[in-house]
Design a protein around this motif. Structure first.
Motif, mmCIF file in Angstrom:
data_model
loop_
_atom_site.group_PDB
_atom_site.id
_atom_site.type_symbol
_atom_site.label_atom_id
_atom_site.label_comp_id
_atom_site.label_asym_id
_atom_site.label_seq_id
_atom_site.Cartn_x
_atom_site.Cartn_y
_atom_site.Cartn_z
ATOM 1 N N THR A 260 -3.931 9.987 4.772
ATOM 2 C CA THR A 260 -4.664 8.996 3.979
ATOM 3 C C THR A 260 -3.926 7.674 3.920
ATOM 4 O O THR A 260 -4.515 6.601 4.082
ATOM 5 N N PRO B 66 -8.361 2.348 -1.712
ATOM 6 C CA PRO B 66 -7.280 3.256 -1.293
ATOM 7 C C PRO B 66 -6.603 3.946 -2.475
ATOM 8 O O PRO B 66 -6.182 5.101 -2.347
ATOM 9 N N GLN C 295 0.825 -1.209 0.000
ATOM 10 C CA GLN C 295 0.000 0.000 0.000
ATOM 11 C C GLN C 295 0.860 1.260 0.000
ATOM 12 O O GLN C 295 0.570 2.223 -0.721
ATOM 13 N N THR D 21 -5.067 4.180 5.713
ATOM 14 C CA THR D 21 -5.253 2.976 4.908
ATOM 15 C C THR D 21 -4.547 1.785 5.534
ATOM 16 O O THR D 21 -5.090 0.671 5.596
ATOM 17 N N SER E 35 -7.132 -1.134 7.256
ATOM 18 C CA SER E 35 -7.362 -2.080 6.157
ATOM 19 C C SER E 35 -8.397 -3.135 6.514
ATOM 20 O O SER E 35 -9.012 -3.737 5.630
#
Length: 676
Positions: free
Chosen positions: A277, A226, A182, A281, A285
């Motif tokens: 952000t 995301p 991510q 995330t 999750s």
């Protein structure tokens, strides 16, 4: 009706998509009260407390919003003397505005049509003139948006984003960690979206994410939402990051030409929001669903959805056509492809002649196979893995409908899909669920995910209608030329930097970038014209007239005075809160451009009457107008990932609501501390 005795898995009779009887249909599909209660009970057991939210959203949203807005106006008229003093032009503007919101919420047509219809109504009532309607089309902000769209097309054509995507995601042992994947994905795309249009940033990276998830066995639903959110927030790092930012700059230039907003000044807010952000995330999750993609589901369960039969030499259908042999009129099966001499033919029409040893691919209900095998000379075939097709003429692709596709609102039959695109629809998914029932008469919607058997050049030829999500057979076609990639990046970054450090307008600097892209051969004139999204520009330009109407009719001053009375006792922070909350509420249900058109005159009235910092107010307006995290309908990149990620609307609410609260706090605190 809900059929509890239906097979566990089957395919729709028209062959356009698969159905699963263990999936509960939408509440609106129930035809009587018993079915409605049955469906509701099953949904309640499945989603728990979120069932209440989903049931509320299943009621026509425009009815709910319309009732709330009407009640608010009645309340204000009764308790605020300023509202009672509003003239008829002001009330007419508010009524047209409410109608605009309701129609946009129903999504019956493109926002450009709705905005121009509202302008026509206001001109007919005498609130604005045709000169006001045309003013937006010559605004510098609108011209800048068009220029940046063309420059972004140069980046897209050189495959620069594909090149970046191939190197950002981790490989080997590092691929085991979701949080690391991510981070590797989200930070780079945020940097890209700071300068590029958000749509290509998402569309170019969806296939990268899908292929990565397929390789690592990870669910794409953990990555795609995301991705969309990161791109949206990344667009708040610079003034050119989103068309919303440029629209606010253009409107500000009209009312306050002496006020200049720095190119990177909004980054004081955008960069912290980007970091928040990504961190959110990683930590949240668990709120994201863990679902497999449509292509993976089809590949694992293909034997339940496809039936193959081999045509024997002595068969009665040999030499006959598809239509003449009655293979088009089977009650529960649909012929979608023929394998002939190791090649797949997807364009199967009623006049196609059947030859010996043809392998016929049908989709349909298992109970209907007996009718097919009753035909002399047809023998059951092995279930060939269509998902592994390595044919030179056909590929199995997962595509999503483009926001600008002319297929929206049409059925597969009406669009003549097979004839027009030389491709067959094998499966369809909407809002994360396979469509239940016959799909031939189902109207396609933005964000629908289609599994199609198509030629390799399908996406290239029809890129305005479809966005490639994944190619299950993998063409391996990826070529780029280094100097072209470098030149396209220079044509993007240099104009932005020149505009930031000099007084040269971005529109002027961007024109030089386009000139270089054209003379170097990276873009043709036709590609430049195609890159200009006409309907988007009409929406933005037409919104300027709405802003003029709200200002000239006195509605902006009236609304601003109510905001001051409501939150003014909290000082500048309260005024910023009065800007943020209604803007976020509107931007999650309607076009960002329309939201800015409605809110800008109100915000400017607040600035003029209270002395609130112009920069603080404008930056809060920009950020809140892009905060589309709670509902997918508010922004097109959310709709783009909805199908590939197999998301439901409730998934956006669960993951997006806490993020909106966190970003909202930062959005209010940072400008309040810096400029107020």
């Amino acid at each position: 009706m809900i059929d509890d005795d239906a097979p566990e898995r089957c395919l729709s009779p028209d062959g356009s998509g698969f159905i699963r009887s263990d999936k509960v249909p939408p509440l609106s599909a129930s035809s009587n009260l018993i079915d409605l209660i049955s469906a509701s009970n099953r949904r309640a057991k499945r989603y728990g407390c979120w069932f209440i939210v989903e049931t509320f959203l299943s009621v026509t949203p425009s009815v709910i919003v319309g009732f709330m807005l009407a009640a608010l106006l009645v309340m204000l008229w009764g308790f605020d003397e300023t509202w009672r003093a509003l003239n008829w032009q002001g009330w007419a503007t508010l009524i047209v505005t409410i109608g605009l919101v309701l129609v946009l919420l129903r999504d019956v047509t493109h926002p450009a049509v709705v905005v121009m219809a509202a302008n026509l109504a206001l001109v007919s009532l005498g609130v604005i003139s045709m000169d006001d309607v045309c003013e937006g089309f010559g605004n510098t902000g609108v011209v800048t948006i068009a220029i940046m769209l063309i420059v972004s097309e140069g980046i897209k054509e050189t495959k620069a984003l594909d090149l970046v995507g191939r190197y950002i995601l981790p490989k080997g042992k590092q691929a085991r960690y979701l949080w690391w994947a991510q981070i590797r994905l989200l930070f780079p795309v945020q940097c890209l979206s700071a300068f590029l249009n958000n749509t290509p940033c998402v569309s170019m990276n969806i296939p990268v994410v899908m292929n990565y998830c397929k390789t690592t066995g990870r669910s794409p639903s953990k990555m795609l939402m995301p991705l969309s959110f990161a791109v949206i927030v990344g667009g708040l790092i610079t003034l050119v990051g989103t068309s919303t930012n440029m629209m606010v700059v253009g409107m500000l230039a009209v009312v306050a030409p002496d006020v200049k907003l720095g190119m990177f000044e909004i980054g004081y807010i955008g960069i912290p929001l980007s970091i928040i952000t990504v961190l959110y995330t990683i930590l949240a999750s668990g709120l994201l669903p863990d679902k497999e993609s449509l292509s993976a589901f089809f590949e694992q369960n293909q034997h339940d959805y496809t039936v193959t039969v081999v045509v024997q030499k002595e068969s009665v259908v040999v030499g006959n056509t598809i239509g003449g042999a009655g293979l088009r009129s089977l009650s529960g099966l649909f012929l979608f492809a023929i394998e002939r001499n190791s090649e797949f033919l997807s364009e199967v029409n009623p006049d196609t002649v059947i030859l010996p040893q043809d392998v016929l691919y049908f989709t349909g209900a298992v109970k209907s196979v007996k009718e097919l095998l009753a035909i002399d000379g047809l023998q059951p075939g092995e279930h060939t893995k269509i998902a592994g097709v390595q044919d030179k003429t056909l590929r199995l692709m997962e595509v999503v409908l483009s926001p600008f596709s002319n297929l929206l609102g049409k059925t597969i039959k009406e669009s003549q899909f097979r004839t027009k695109y030389k491709a067959s629809v094998v499966a369809v998914s909407r809002h994360g669920e396979p469509i239940k029932g016959k799909l031939g008469n189902l109207r396609l919607e933005q964000g629908d995910l289609l599994l199609v058997l198509a030629p390799p050049n399908f996406i290239r030829d029809y890129s305005s209608h479809f966005l490639l999500i994944a190619e299950m057979s993998g063409s391996g076609l990826f070529t780029y030329i280094r100097w072209q990639v470098a030149l396209s990046l220079v044509c993007l970054l240099v104009p932005v930097c020149i505009s930031a450090v000099t007084k040269v307008p971005l529109a002027t600097a961007g024109m030089f970038g386009i000139f270089i892209l054209v003379i170097s051969g990276l873009l043709t004139v036709q590609q430049c014209l195609k890159a200009i999204e006409g309907l988007v520009l009409i929406t933005v330009a037409g919104s300027f007239a709405l802003s003029i109407a709200i200002t000239s009719s006195g509605a902006a001053v009236t609304i601003a005075s109510s905001i001051v009375k409501l939150v003014g006792h909290w000082g500048n922070f309260g005024l910023l809160l009065g800007i943020y909350l209604p803007t976020v509420a509107l931007t999650n249900i309607m076009s960002n451009a329309a939201v800015v058109a409605l809110m800008f005159p109100i915000v400017w009235s607040l600035v003029s009457s209270t002395g609130l910092s112009v920069k603080a107010a404008m930056y809060v307006l920009m950020v809140s107008a892009s905060s589309c995290f709670i509902l997918p309908i508010g922004y097109q990149t959310n709709l783009m990932v909805m199908g590939p990620g197999s998301y439901k609307m409730v998934d956006f609410i669960k993951f997006g609501t806490p993020l909106t609260l966190l970003l909202g706090i930062a959005t209010l605190v940072i400008p309040w501390a810096m400029w107020c």
